[in-house]
Design a protein around this motif. Structure first.
Motif, PDB file in Angstrom:
ATOM      1  N   TYR A   1       0.854  -1.195   0.000  1.00  0.00           N
ATOM      2  CA  TYR A   1       0.000   0.000   0.000  1.00  0.00           C
ATOM      3  C   TYR A   1       0.879   1.231   0.000  1.00  0.00           C
ATOM      4  O   TYR A   1       2.072   1.179   0.349  1.00  0.00           O
ATOM      5  CB  TYR A   1      -0.930   0.014   1.227  1.00  0.00           C
ATOM      6  CG  TYR A   1      -0.209  -0.241   2.525  1.00  0.00           C
ATOM      7  CD1 TYR A   1      -0.077  -1.543   3.021  1.00  0.00           C
ATOM      8  CD2 TYR A   1       0.378   0.802   3.256  1.00  0.00           C
ATOM      9  CE1 TYR A   1       0.607  -1.789   4.202  1.00  0.00           C
ATOM     10  CE2 TYR A   1       1.071   0.554   4.439  1.00  0.00           C
ATOM     11  CZ  TYR A   1       1.182  -0.744   4.902  1.00  0.00           C
ATOM     12  OH  TYR A   1       1.868  -0.993   6.059  1.00  0.00           O
TER      13      TYR A   1
ATOM     14  N   ASP B   1       1.801  14.220  16.142  1.00  0.00           N
ATOM     15  CA  ASP B   1       3.182  14.151  16.602  1.00  0.00           C
ATOM     16  C   ASP B   1       3.696  15.576  16.741  1.00  0.00           C
ATOM     17  O   ASP B   1       3.093  16.504  16.212  1.00  0.00           O
ATOM     18  CB  ASP B   1       3.989  13.441  15.492  1.00  0.00           C
ATOM     19  CG  ASP B   1       4.932  12.404  16.037  1.00  0.00           C
ATOM     20  OD1 ASP B   1       5.365  12.574  17.178  1.00  0.00           O
ATOM     21  OD2 ASP B   1       5.247  11.447  15.305  1.00  0.00           O
TER      22      ASP B   1
ATOM     23  N   GLN C   1       3.360   6.773   3.834  1.00  0.00           N
ATOM     24  CA  GLN C   1       4.176   5.557   3.928  1.00  0.00           C
ATOM     25  C   GLN C   1       3.887   4.680   2.728  1.00  0.00           C
ATOM     26  O   GLN C   1       2.791   4.721   2.179  1.00  0.00           O
ATOM     27  CB  GLN C   1       3.750   4.707   5.139  1.00  0.00           C
ATOM     28  CG  GLN C   1       4.157   5.180   6.488  1.00  0.00           C
ATOM     29  CD  GLN C   1       3.722   4.177   7.573  1.00  0.00           C
ATOM     30  OE1 GLN C   1       2.932   3.259   7.332  1.00  0.00           O
ATOM     31  NE2 GLN C   1       4.245   4.356   8.768  1.00  0.00           N
TER      32      GLN C   1
HETATM   33  P1  HAM Z   1       6.492   2.917  12.185  1.00  0.00           P
HETATM   34  O1  HAM Z   1       7.899   2.644  12.600  1.00  0.00           O
HETATM   35  O2  HAM Z   1       5.592   3.471  13.194  1.00  0.00           O
HETATM   36  O3  HAM Z   1       5.948   1.527  11.641  1.00  0.00           O
HETATM   37  O4  HAM Z   1       6.489   3.859  10.924  1.00  0.00           O
HETATM   38  C1  HAM Z   1       7.245   3.566   9.778  1.00  0.00           C
HETATM   39  C2  HAM Z   1       7.868   4.816   9.227  1.00  0.00           C
HETATM   40  O5  HAM Z   1       6.867   5.801   8.970  1.00  0.00           O
HETATM   41  C3  HAM Z   1       8.828   5.542  10.162  1.00  0.00           C
HETATM   42  O6  HAM Z   1      10.088   4.930  10.173  1.00  0.00           O
HETATM   43  C4  HAM Z   1       8.883   6.916   9.526  1.00  0.00           C
HETATM   44  O7  HAM Z   1       9.736   6.949   8.401  1.00  0.00           O
HETATM   45  C5  HAM Z   1       7.455   7.087   9.060  1.00  0.00           C
HETATM   46  N1  HAM Z   1       6.748   7.939  10.030  1.00  0.00           N
HETATM   47  C6  HAM Z   1       6.156   7.581  11.179  1.00  0.00           C
HETATM   48  N2  HAM Z   1       5.627   8.652  11.794  1.00  0.00           N
HETATM   49  C7  HAM Z   1       5.899   9.718  11.028  1.00  0.00           C
HETATM   50  C8  HAM Z   1       5.642  11.127  11.101  1.00  0.00           C
HETATM   51  N3  HAM Z   1       4.953  11.651  12.106  1.00  0.00           N
HETATM   52  N4  HAM Z   1       6.097  11.929  10.106  1.00  0.00           N
HETATM   53  C9  HAM Z   1       6.794  11.420   9.066  1.00  0.00           C
HETATM   54  N5  HAM Z   1       7.071  10.106   8.931  1.00  0.00           N
HETATM   55  C10 HAM Z   1       6.633   9.272   9.890  1.00  0.00           C
HETATM   56  C11 HAM Z   1       4.689   1.343  11.168  1.00  0.00           C
HETATM   57  O8  HAM Z   1       3.917   2.221  10.882  1.00  0.00           O
HETATM   58  C12 HAM Z   1       4.353  -0.131  10.931  1.00  0.00           C
HETATM   59  N6  HAM Z   1       2.955  -0.218  10.460  1.00  0.00           N
HETATM   60  C13 HAM Z   1       5.304  -0.764   9.962  1.00  0.00           C
HETATM   61  C14 HAM Z   1       4.985  -2.184   9.688  1.00  0.00           C
HETATM   62  C15 HAM Z   1       4.349  -2.676   8.626  1.00  0.00           C
HETATM   63  N7  HAM Z   1       5.237  -3.181  10.517  1.00  0.00           N
HETATM   64  C16 HAM Z   1       4.773  -4.306   9.985  1.00  0.00           C
HETATM   65  N8  HAM Z   1       4.212  -3.993   8.824  1.00  0.00           N
END
Ligand code: HAM
Length: 476
Positions: free
Chosen positions: A122, A130, A142
Protein backbone atom coordinates in the motif's frame (compact mmCIF):
# COMPACT_ATOMS: atom_id res chain seq x y z
CA UNK A 1 -14.71 22.17 20.11
CA UNK A 2 -16.87 24.42 17.93
CA UNK A 3 -19.33 22.90 15.48
CA UNK A 4 -19.12 24.18 11.87
CA UNK A 5 -22.21 26.32 12.59
CA UNK A 6 -20.51 27.91 15.61
CA UNK A 7 -17.36 28.51 13.56
CA UNK A 8 -19.46 30.25 10.90
CA UNK A 9 -21.20 32.37 13.56
CA UNK A 10 -17.94 33.48 15.17
CA UNK A 11 -16.44 34.36 11.79
CA UNK A 12 -19.48 36.40 10.68
CA UNK A 13 -18.79 40.14 10.51
CA UNK A 14 -15.08 39.74 11.32
CA UNK A 15 -12.35 40.76 8.89
CA UNK A 16 -11.55 37.81 6.68
CA UNK A 17 -8.53 35.83 7.83
CA UNK A 18 -6.56 33.94 5.21
CA UNK A 19 -6.96 30.24 6.02
CA UNK A 20 -3.68 28.63 7.00
CA UNK A 21 -2.13 25.23 6.70
CA UNK A 22 -2.55 23.28 9.94
CA UNK A 23 0.59 22.72 11.98
CA UNK A 24 2.43 19.59 11.01
CA UNK A 25 0.75 19.45 7.58
CA UNK A 26 2.53 20.00 4.30
CA UNK A 27 1.48 21.05 0.80
CA UNK A 28 3.26 19.18 -1.95
CA UNK A 29 3.66 21.77 -4.69
CA UNK A 30 3.96 20.92 -8.39
CA UNK A 31 7.77 21.27 -8.36
CA UNK A 32 7.98 18.54 -5.68
CA UNK A 33 5.77 16.06 -7.48
CA UNK A 34 8.55 14.47 -9.49
CA UNK A 35 9.98 13.02 -6.26
CA UNK A 36 6.63 11.50 -5.41
CA UNK A 37 6.11 10.11 -8.90
CA UNK A 38 9.60 8.65 -8.77
CA UNK A 39 9.05 6.95 -5.40
CA UNK A 40 5.65 5.63 -6.44
CA UNK A 41 7.10 4.17 -9.64
CA UNK A 42 9.97 2.52 -7.79
CA UNK A 43 7.62 1.04 -5.18
CA UNK A 44 5.25 -0.31 -7.83
CA UNK A 45 8.11 -1.80 -9.82
CA UNK A 46 9.50 -3.51 -6.73
CA UNK A 47 6.05 -4.80 -5.74
CA UNK A 48 5.62 -6.34 -9.16
CA UNK A 49 9.02 -8.03 -9.08
CA UNK A 50 8.32 -9.60 -5.70
CA UNK A 51 4.63 -10.41 -6.46
CA UNK A 52 2.98 -8.02 -4.01
CA UNK A 53 -0.50 -6.80 -5.03
CA UNK A 54 -1.78 -3.38 -4.13
CA UNK A 55 -4.42 -2.91 -1.46
CA UNK A 56 -6.09 0.33 -0.41
CA UNK A 57 -7.89 0.52 2.90
CA UNK A 58 -9.86 3.53 4.18
CA UNK A 59 -8.19 6.43 5.97
CA UNK A 60 -10.89 6.21 8.62
CA UNK A 61 -11.45 3.08 10.71
CA UNK A 62 -12.97 2.14 14.07
CA UNK A 63 -10.73 3.49 16.83
CA UNK A 64 -10.84 0.09 18.51
CA UNK A 65 -9.04 -1.51 15.54
CA UNK A 66 -5.96 0.58 16.26
CA UNK A 67 -6.19 0.35 20.03
CA UNK A 68 -6.40 -3.45 19.87
CA UNK A 69 -3.55 -3.84 17.40
CA UNK A 70 -1.07 -1.08 18.24
CA UNK A 71 -1.67 -1.36 22.01
CA UNK A 72 -3.25 1.14 24.37
CA UNK A 73 -0.04 1.94 26.21
CA UNK A 74 1.92 3.09 23.17
CA UNK A 75 2.74 6.68 22.20
CA UNK A 76 0.69 6.29 19.04
CA UNK A 77 -2.49 5.49 20.95
CA UNK A 78 -1.87 7.57 24.07
CA UNK A 79 -0.71 10.76 22.40
CA UNK A 80 -0.84 10.70 18.65
CA UNK A 81 -3.99 9.12 17.29
CA UNK A 82 -6.58 11.44 15.74
CA UNK A 83 -9.78 9.88 17.05
CA UNK A 84 -13.18 11.45 17.36
CA UNK A 85 -16.85 10.67 17.56
CA UNK A 86 -18.60 10.68 14.20
CA UNK A 87 -22.15 11.94 13.71
CA UNK A 88 -23.52 8.49 14.48
CA UNK A 89 -21.78 8.49 17.85
CA UNK A 90 -19.12 5.93 16.89
CA UNK A 91 -15.50 6.38 17.88
CA UNK A 92 -13.47 6.51 14.66
CA UNK A 93 -9.84 7.33 13.95
CA UNK A 94 -7.64 8.49 11.10
CA UNK A 95 -5.26 5.62 10.46
CA UNK A 96 -1.89 6.18 12.18
CA UNK A 97 -0.31 3.20 10.36
CA UNK A 98 -1.22 0.63 7.73
CA UNK A 99 -0.83 -2.86 9.17
CA UNK A 100 -4.01 -2.85 11.29
CA UNK A 101 -6.24 -1.93 8.34
CA UNK A 102 -4.63 -4.50 6.06
CA UNK A 103 -5.09 -7.24 8.67
CA UNK A 104 -8.71 -6.22 9.16
CA UNK A 105 -9.22 -6.46 5.39
CA UNK A 106 -7.44 -9.84 5.29
CA UNK A 107 -9.86 -11.23 7.87
CA UNK A 108 -12.97 -9.49 6.56
CA UNK A 109 -12.44 -10.62 2.97
CA UNK A 110 -11.60 -14.20 3.92
CA UNK A 111 -8.13 -13.99 2.38
CA UNK A 112 -7.19 -17.07 4.35
CA UNK A 113 -8.66 -19.12 1.51
CA UNK A 114 -6.21 -17.61 -1.00
CA UNK A 115 -2.75 -19.11 -1.57
CA UNK A 116 -0.60 -18.13 1.42
CA UNK A 117 1.24 -15.94 2.08
CA UNK A 118 -1.00 -13.19 0.77
CA UNK A 119 1.42 -10.48 -0.29
CA UNK A 120 0.04 -6.96 -0.21
CA UNK A 121 1.46 -3.47 -0.54
CA UNK A 122 0.00 0.00 0.00
CA UNK A 123 1.00 3.59 -0.38
CA UNK A 124 -0.81 6.58 1.07
CA UNK A 125 -1.31 9.13 3.85
CA UNK A 126 -1.27 8.40 7.59
CA UNK A 127 -1.92 10.66 10.56
CA UNK A 128 -0.25 11.11 13.93
CA UNK A 129 -0.58 14.08 16.24
CA UNK A 130 3.18 14.15 16.60
CA UNK A 131 5.44 17.09 17.46
CA UNK A 132 6.39 18.51 14.05
CA UNK A 133 10.08 18.59 13.21
CA UNK A 134 12.35 17.79 10.30
CA UNK A 135 10.94 14.70 8.58
CA UNK A 136 8.07 14.46 11.05
CA UNK A 137 4.58 15.59 10.14
CA UNK A 138 1.05 15.10 11.35
CA UNK A 139 -0.02 13.91 7.95
CA UNK A 140 2.73 11.83 6.41
CA UNK A 141 2.96 9.10 3.81
CA UNK A 142 4.18 5.56 3.93
CA UNK A 143 4.50 2.67 1.58
CA UNK A 144 4.25 -0.69 3.23
CA UNK A 145 4.59 -4.37 2.33
CA UNK A 146 2.82 -7.13 4.25
CA UNK A 147 3.18 -10.90 3.74
CA UNK A 148 0.39 -12.62 5.66
CA UNK A 149 0.02 -16.36 6.21
CA UNK A 150 3.50 -17.85 6.42
CA UNK A 151 5.92 -18.26 9.33
CA UNK A 152 9.04 -19.33 7.44
CA UNK A 153 12.18 -17.37 8.41
CA UNK A 154 13.13 -17.07 4.73
CA UNK A 155 10.25 -14.61 4.40
CA UNK A 156 11.76 -12.34 7.07
CA UNK A 157 15.10 -12.41 5.29
CA UNK A 158 13.64 -11.81 1.85
CA UNK A 159 11.63 -8.83 3.07
CA UNK A 160 14.75 -7.31 4.60
CA UNK A 161 16.64 -7.99 1.39
CA UNK A 162 13.89 -6.25 -0.53
CA UNK A 163 14.06 -3.18 1.74
CA UNK A 164 17.82 -3.09 1.54
CA UNK A 165 17.86 -3.47 -2.25
CA UNK A 166 15.24 -0.78 -2.65
CA UNK A 167 17.48 1.78 -0.94
CA UNK A 168 20.70 0.50 -2.48
CA UNK A 169 19.26 0.83 -5.98
CA UNK A 170 18.36 4.43 -5.22
CA UNK A 171 21.95 5.03 -4.14
CA UNK A 172 20.90 5.60 -0.51
CA UNK A 173 23.35 4.23 2.05
CA UNK A 174 21.36 2.71 4.90
CA UNK A 175 21.94 0.19 7.63
CA UNK A 176 19.50 -2.53 8.56
CA UNK A 177 19.11 -2.74 12.32
CA UNK A 178 17.87 -6.17 13.34
CA UNK A 179 16.63 -7.77 16.55
CA UNK A 180 14.20 -10.35 17.86
CA UNK A 181 11.75 -9.55 20.63
CA UNK A 182 10.39 -13.08 20.98
CA UNK A 183 6.98 -14.08 22.28
CA UNK A 184 4.84 -12.08 24.73
CA UNK A 185 5.90 -14.57 27.45
CA UNK A 186 9.59 -13.95 26.76
CA UNK A 187 8.91 -10.24 26.85
CA UNK A 188 7.18 -10.54 30.20
CA UNK A 189 10.33 -12.10 31.69
CA UNK A 190 12.40 -9.40 30.07
CA UNK A 191 10.08 -6.67 31.32
CA UNK A 192 10.62 -7.85 34.89
CA UNK A 193 14.40 -7.84 34.41
CA UNK A 194 14.23 -4.30 33.05
CA UNK A 195 12.13 -3.13 35.98
CA UNK A 196 14.71 -4.59 38.36
CA UNK A 197 17.53 -2.90 36.49
CA UNK A 198 15.89 0.52 36.36
CA UNK A 199 14.50 0.48 39.91
CA UNK A 200 17.75 1.80 41.38
CA UNK A 201 18.48 4.09 38.43
CA UNK A 202 15.12 5.83 38.18
CA UNK A 203 16.45 9.27 39.13
CA UNK A 204 18.76 9.43 36.13
CA UNK A 205 15.85 8.94 33.71
CA UNK A 206 14.04 11.70 31.82
CA UNK A 207 10.47 12.46 32.80
CA UNK A 208 8.99 10.54 29.87
CA UNK A 209 11.04 7.47 30.69
CA UNK A 210 9.89 7.51 34.31
CA UNK A 211 6.36 7.23 32.97
CA UNK A 212 7.42 4.56 30.49
CA UNK A 213 8.88 2.58 33.36
CA UNK A 214 5.42 2.13 34.80
CA UNK A 215 3.61 1.53 31.54
CA UNK A 216 5.88 0.14 28.86
CA UNK A 217 9.45 -0.38 30.12
CA UNK A 218 10.64 -1.75 26.75
CA UNK A 219 10.25 1.74 25.32
CA UNK A 220 12.99 2.97 27.68
CA UNK A 221 15.48 1.38 25.34
CA UNK A 222 14.92 3.69 22.41
CA UNK A 223 14.66 7.01 24.24
CA UNK A 224 16.82 9.61 22.46
CA UNK A 225 17.93 11.47 25.62
CA UNK A 226 21.69 11.01 26.19
CA UNK A 227 21.39 9.99 29.87
CA UNK A 228 18.70 7.44 29.10
CA UNK A 229 20.74 6.10 26.20
CA UNK A 230 23.72 5.57 28.49
CA UNK A 231 21.59 3.59 30.91
CA UNK A 232 20.04 1.58 28.08
CA UNK A 233 23.47 0.46 26.95
CA UNK A 234 24.04 -1.37 30.21
CA UNK A 235 20.50 -2.73 30.52
CA UNK A 236 19.68 -6.45 30.19
CA UNK A 237 19.18 -7.57 26.59
CA UNK A 238 16.05 -9.26 25.27
CA UNK A 239 18.06 -11.80 23.32
CA UNK A 240 18.92 -13.50 26.65
CA UNK A 241 15.22 -13.99 27.40
CA UNK A 242 14.11 -15.47 24.10
CA UNK A 243 12.33 -18.82 24.09
CA UNK A 244 13.86 -21.63 22.08
CA UNK A 245 11.55 -21.35 19.08
CA UNK A 246 12.12 -17.58 18.69
CA UNK A 247 15.84 -18.12 19.06
CA UNK A 248 15.91 -20.79 16.39
CA UNK A 249 13.79 -18.67 14.05
CA UNK A 250 16.04 -15.67 14.52
CA UNK A 251 19.23 -17.67 13.90
CA UNK A 252 17.72 -18.94 10.64
CA UNK A 253 16.77 -15.42 9.58
CA UNK A 254 20.34 -14.28 10.17
CA UNK A 255 21.72 -17.27 8.27
CA UNK A 256 19.58 -16.38 5.27
CA UNK A 257 20.70 -12.77 5.48
CA UNK A 258 24.33 -13.90 5.61
CA UNK A 259 23.95 -16.23 2.69
CA UNK A 260 22.40 -13.44 0.61
CA UNK A 261 25.10 -11.05 1.80
CA UNK A 262 22.64 -8.53 3.16
CA UNK A 263 24.58 -6.30 5.55
CA UNK A 264 22.86 -5.79 8.90
CA UNK A 265 23.63 -4.64 12.43
CA UNK A 266 22.40 -6.67 15.38
CA UNK A 267 20.78 -4.13 17.65
CA UNK A 268 19.70 -5.59 21.01
CA UNK A 269 17.98 -2.33 21.96
CA UNK A 270 15.63 -2.28 18.98
CA UNK A 271 12.13 -2.90 20.31
CA UNK A 272 9.84 -0.85 17.99
CA UNK A 273 6.94 1.23 19.24
CA UNK A 274 3.91 -0.88 18.35
CA UNK A 275 2.65 -3.75 20.50
CA UNK A 276 1.76 -6.21 17.77
CA UNK A 277 5.33 -7.29 17.02
CA UNK A 278 6.62 -10.75 17.90
CA UNK A 279 10.01 -12.21 17.01
CA UNK A 280 11.98 -10.52 14.22
CA UNK A 281 11.97 -6.71 14.19
CA UNK A 282 14.04 -4.39 12.03
CA UNK A 283 14.56 -0.77 11.08
CA UNK A 284 16.17 1.05 8.18
CA UNK A 285 18.51 3.79 9.34
CA UNK A 286 19.96 6.36 6.99
CA UNK A 287 23.68 7.03 7.16
CA UNK A 288 24.60 10.03 9.32
CA UNK A 289 24.51 13.40 7.63
CA UNK A 290 26.15 16.71 8.43
CA UNK A 291 24.21 19.24 10.54
CA UNK A 292 23.89 21.86 7.81
CA UNK A 293 22.05 19.41 5.62
CA UNK A 294 19.34 18.58 8.08
CA UNK A 295 16.13 20.04 6.65
CA UNK A 296 14.90 23.19 8.41
CA UNK A 297 11.87 22.80 10.61
CA UNK A 298 8.46 23.28 9.01
CA UNK A 299 7.34 26.89 9.20
CA UNK A 300 5.88 27.90 12.55
CA UNK A 301 7.11 24.73 14.25
CA UNK A 302 8.57 25.20 17.74
CA UNK A 303 12.20 24.19 18.27
CA UNK A 304 12.47 20.44 18.14
CA UNK A 305 12.94 18.65 21.44
CA UNK A 306 15.37 17.02 21.65
CA UNK A 307 17.04 19.25 19.03
CA UNK A 308 17.67 17.71 15.64
CA UNK A 309 21.32 16.76 15.85
CA UNK A 310 23.55 15.84 12.97
CA UNK A 311 22.83 12.25 12.19
CA UNK A 312 19.96 12.17 14.65
CA UNK A 313 17.60 11.68 11.75
CA UNK A 314 15.12 9.01 12.75
CA UNK A 315 14.51 5.72 11.00
CA UNK A 316 13.40 5.76 7.39
CA UNK A 317 11.19 2.82 8.14
CA UNK A 318 10.76 -0.35 10.08
CA UNK A 319 8.81 -3.53 10.49
CA UNK A 320 8.81 -7.03 11.77
CA UNK A 321 6.76 -10.13 12.46
CA UNK A 322 3.30 -9.85 13.92
CA UNK A 323 2.38 -13.52 14.19
CA UNK A 324 -0.38 -13.02 16.76
CA UNK A 325 -2.19 -10.00 15.33
CA UNK A 326 -4.60 -11.73 12.94
CA UNK A 327 -5.79 -14.03 15.71
CA UNK A 328 -6.04 -11.25 18.27
CA UNK A 329 -8.36 -9.37 15.91
CA UNK A 330 -10.64 -12.39 15.61
CA UNK A 331 -9.12 -14.26 12.64
CA UNK A 332 -7.56 -17.72 12.49
CA UNK A 333 -4.03 -18.04 13.91
CA UNK A 334 -1.99 -16.60 11.01
CA UNK A 335 1.67 -15.61 11.10
CA UNK A 336 2.68 -12.47 9.22
CA UNK A 337 5.47 -10.00 8.59
CA UNK A 338 5.74 -6.55 7.06
CA UNK A 339 7.41 -3.18 7.00
CA UNK A 340 6.68 0.44 6.09
CA UNK A 341 8.90 3.28 4.91
CA UNK A 342 8.15 6.97 5.53
CA UNK A 343 8.08 8.70 2.14
CA UNK A 344 8.80 12.25 3.39
CA UNK A 345 11.97 10.96 5.05
CA UNK A 346 12.90 8.96 1.98
CA UNK A 347 12.53 12.08 -0.19
CA UNK A 348 14.71 14.08 2.23
CA UNK A 349 17.40 11.46 1.70
CA UNK A 350 16.95 11.51 -2.08
CA UNK A 351 17.40 15.28 -2.04
CA UNK A 352 20.40 15.10 0.25
CA UNK A 353 22.05 12.53 -2.02
CA UNK A 354 21.14 14.54 -5.12
CA UNK A 355 19.50 11.48 -6.62
CA UNK A 356 18.31 12.06 -10.17
CA UNK A 357 14.61 11.50 -10.07
CA UNK A 358 13.79 12.54 -13.64
CA UNK A 359 11.93 15.60 -14.79
CA UNK A 360 8.21 15.81 -15.33
CA UNK A 361 7.82 15.51 -19.12
CA UNK A 362 7.90 18.96 -20.69
CA UNK A 363 5.78 19.87 -23.71
CA UNK A 364 7.36 20.02 -27.17
CA UNK A 365 4.79 22.20 -28.88
CA UNK A 366 2.93 25.38 -27.98
CA UNK A 367 -0.28 26.08 -29.89
CA UNK A 368 -0.78 29.84 -30.18
CA UNK A 369 -3.75 31.63 -31.71
CA UNK A 370 -5.04 35.04 -32.72
CA UNK A 371 -8.65 36.11 -33.07
CA UNK A 372 -11.85 34.16 -32.48
CA UNK A 373 -11.61 31.95 -35.56
CA UNK A 374 -7.91 31.26 -34.81
CA UNK A 375 -8.78 30.27 -31.25
CA UNK A 376 -11.47 27.85 -32.42
CA UNK A 377 -9.23 26.15 -34.91
CA UNK A 378 -6.31 26.07 -32.47
CA UNK A 379 -8.49 24.47 -29.80
CA UNK A 380 -9.36 21.73 -32.25
CA UNK A 381 -5.84 21.28 -33.51
CA UNK A 382 -4.49 21.08 -29.95
CA UNK A 383 -6.91 18.22 -29.27
CA UNK A 384 -5.79 16.42 -32.43
CA UNK A 385 -2.16 16.75 -31.47
CA UNK A 386 -2.79 15.56 -27.94
CA UNK A 387 -4.73 12.52 -29.13
CA UNK A 388 -1.97 11.82 -31.63
CA UNK A 389 0.50 11.51 -28.75
CA UNK A 390 2.27 14.88 -29.10
CA UNK A 391 3.20 16.74 -25.90
CA UNK A 392 1.42 20.05 -26.35
CA UNK A 393 0.60 23.11 -24.30
CA UNK A 394 -1.39 26.29 -24.89
CA UNK A 395 -2.79 29.50 -23.39
CA UNK A 396 -6.15 29.79 -25.10
CA UNK A 397 -7.45 32.46 -22.75
CA UNK A 398 -4.69 34.88 -23.83
CA UNK A 399 -5.39 37.28 -26.69
CA UNK A 400 -1.99 38.80 -27.46
CA UNK A 401 0.62 36.86 -29.40
CA UNK A 402 3.40 38.43 -27.29
CA UNK A 403 2.08 36.99 -24.04
CA UNK A 404 1.71 33.60 -25.69
CA UNK A 405 5.25 33.66 -27.06
CA UNK A 406 6.58 34.52 -23.62
CA UNK A 407 4.81 31.51 -22.17
CA UNK A 408 6.06 29.29 -24.97
CA UNK A 409 9.59 30.43 -24.18
CA UNK A 410 9.16 29.83 -20.49
CA UNK A 411 7.85 26.31 -21.08
CA UNK A 412 10.89 25.66 -23.26
CA UNK A 413 8.93 24.12 -26.13
CA UNK A 414 10.72 23.24 -29.34
CA UNK A 415 8.06 24.61 -31.70
CA UNK A 416 5.25 27.11 -31.52
CA UNK A 417 2.38 26.77 -33.94
CA UNK A 418 0.52 29.95 -34.72
CA UNK A 419 -2.97 30.10 -36.16
CA UNK A 420 -4.08 33.66 -36.90
CA UNK A 421 -6.46 35.29 -39.36
CA UNK A 422 -4.14 34.88 -42.32
CA UNK A 423 -3.61 31.20 -41.58
CA UNK A 424 -7.35 30.68 -41.30
CA UNK A 425 -7.89 32.27 -44.73
CA UNK A 426 -5.13 30.22 -46.39
CA UNK A 427 -5.76 27.00 -44.47
CA UNK A 428 -2.16 27.05 -43.28
CA UNK A 429 -0.29 27.10 -40.03
CA UNK A 430 2.86 28.94 -39.01
CA UNK A 431 5.57 26.78 -37.41
CA UNK A 432 8.20 28.63 -35.41
CA UNK A 433 11.37 26.82 -34.47
CA UNK A 434 12.04 28.27 -31.02
CA UNK A 435 15.76 27.61 -31.10
CA UNK A 436 16.58 29.21 -34.48
CA UNK A 437 13.63 31.62 -34.54
CA UNK A 438 12.90 30.57 -38.13
CA UNK A 439 9.22 30.64 -39.05
CA UNK A 440 7.67 28.73 -41.90
CA UNK A 441 4.15 28.55 -43.25
CA UNK A 442 2.94 25.04 -44.02
CA UNK A 443 -0.27 23.68 -45.40
CA UNK A 444 -2.65 22.82 -42.51
CA UNK A 445 -3.26 19.38 -44.05
CA UNK A 446 0.48 18.67 -43.91
CA UNK A 447 1.09 20.16 -40.48
CA UNK A 448 1.22 16.85 -38.59
CA UNK A 449 3.79 15.06 -40.80
CA UNK A 450 5.81 18.29 -40.87
CA UNK A 451 5.85 18.39 -37.08
CA UNK A 452 6.79 14.73 -36.83
CA UNK A 453 9.68 15.31 -39.19
CA UNK A 454 10.94 18.30 -37.28
CA UNK A 455 10.57 16.70 -33.87
CA UNK A 456 12.52 13.70 -35.09
CA UNK A 457 15.54 15.97 -35.34
CA UNK A 458 15.25 16.40 -31.56
CA UNK A 459 14.89 12.67 -31.09
CA UNK A 460 11.18 13.01 -30.22
CA UNK A 461 8.85 10.35 -31.56
CA UNK A 462 5.27 10.85 -30.48
CA UNK A 463 3.95 7.92 -28.48
CA UNK A 464 0.98 6.76 -30.54
CA UNK A 465 1.97 8.27 -33.84
CA UNK A 466 -1.03 8.17 -36.13
CA UNK A 467 0.84 8.11 -39.40
CA UNK A 468 0.56 11.83 -39.84
CA UNK A 469 -3.17 11.82 -40.45
CA UNK A 470 -5.53 14.38 -38.97
CA UNK A 471 -7.64 12.51 -36.46
CA UNK A 472 -11.38 12.46 -36.90
CA UNK A 473 -12.93 14.93 -34.47
CA UNK A 474 -16.56 15.90 -34.04
CA UNK A 475 -17.14 18.96 -36.17
CA UNK A 476 -17.38 22.24 -34.29
P1 HAM B 1 6.49 2.92 12.18
O1 HAM B 1 7.90 2.64 12.60
O2 HAM B 1 5.59 3.47 13.19
O3 HAM B 1 5.95 1.53 11.64
O4 HAM B 1 6.49 3.86 10.92
C1 HAM B 1 7.24 3.57 9.78
C2 HAM B 1 7.87 4.82 9.23
O5 HAM B 1 6.87 5.80 8.97
C3 HAM B 1 8.83 5.54 10.16
O6 HAM B 1 10.09 4.93 10.17
C4 HAM B 1 8.88 6.92 9.53
O7 HAM B 1 9.74 6.95 8.40
C5 HAM B 1 7.45 7.09 9.06
N1 HAM B 1 6.75 7.94 10.03
C6 HAM B 1 6.16 7.58 11.18
N2 HAM B 1 5.63 8.65 11.79
C7 HAM B 1 5.90 9.72 11.03
C8 HAM B 1 5.64 11.13 11.10
N3 HAM B 1 4.95 11.65 12.11
N4 HAM B 1 6.10 11.93 10.11
C9 HAM B 1 6.79 11.42 9.07
N5 HAM B 1 7.07 10.11 8.93
C10 HAM B 1 6.63 9.27 9.89
C11 HAM B 1 4.69 1.34 11.17
O8 HAM B 1 3.92 2.22 10.88
C12 HAM B 1 4.35 -0.13 10.93
N6 HAM B 1 2.95 -0.22 10.46
C13 HAM B 1 5.30 -0.76 9.96
C14 HAM B 1 4.98 -2.18 9.69
C15 HAM B 1 4.35 -2.68 8.63
N7 HAM B 1 5.24 -3.18 10.52
C16 HAM B 1 4.77 -4.31 9.99
N8 HAM B 1 4.21 -3.99 8.82
Amino acid sequence: MDTPAEVAKKAAGKPKRVPQLLRGMKDTLPEEQRYWTFVRQRVEAMAELYSYSQIATPLLEETSLFVRSIGKETDVIEKEIYSFEDKGGDSVALRPEGTAGVVRAYIEHGMLTRPQPVKLFYIGPFFRYDRPQAGRYRQFHQFGFEAIGDAHPVLDAQLMLLVYQFHAELGLPVTLQVNSIGTPQAREGYRKALLDYYRTRKNALCEDCRLRLQRNPLRLLDCKQPDCQLLAQEAPQIIDFLDEASNKHFVQVLEHLDSMEVPYVLNPRLVRGLDYYTGTVFEVWPEERPAELVEPLPEGAPPAEPPVKPGAQSALGGGGRYDLLVESLGGQPTPAIGFAIGIERLILELKFRDTKVGQEPTPDIFVAQLGDAGRKKALRFFEELRRGGFRVTEAFSKDGIKAQMELANRRKVKFTLIIGQKEIMDDTILIRDMESGIQETVDYQKAIPELQKRLLKYGVVEKNGNGGQHLPLPTA
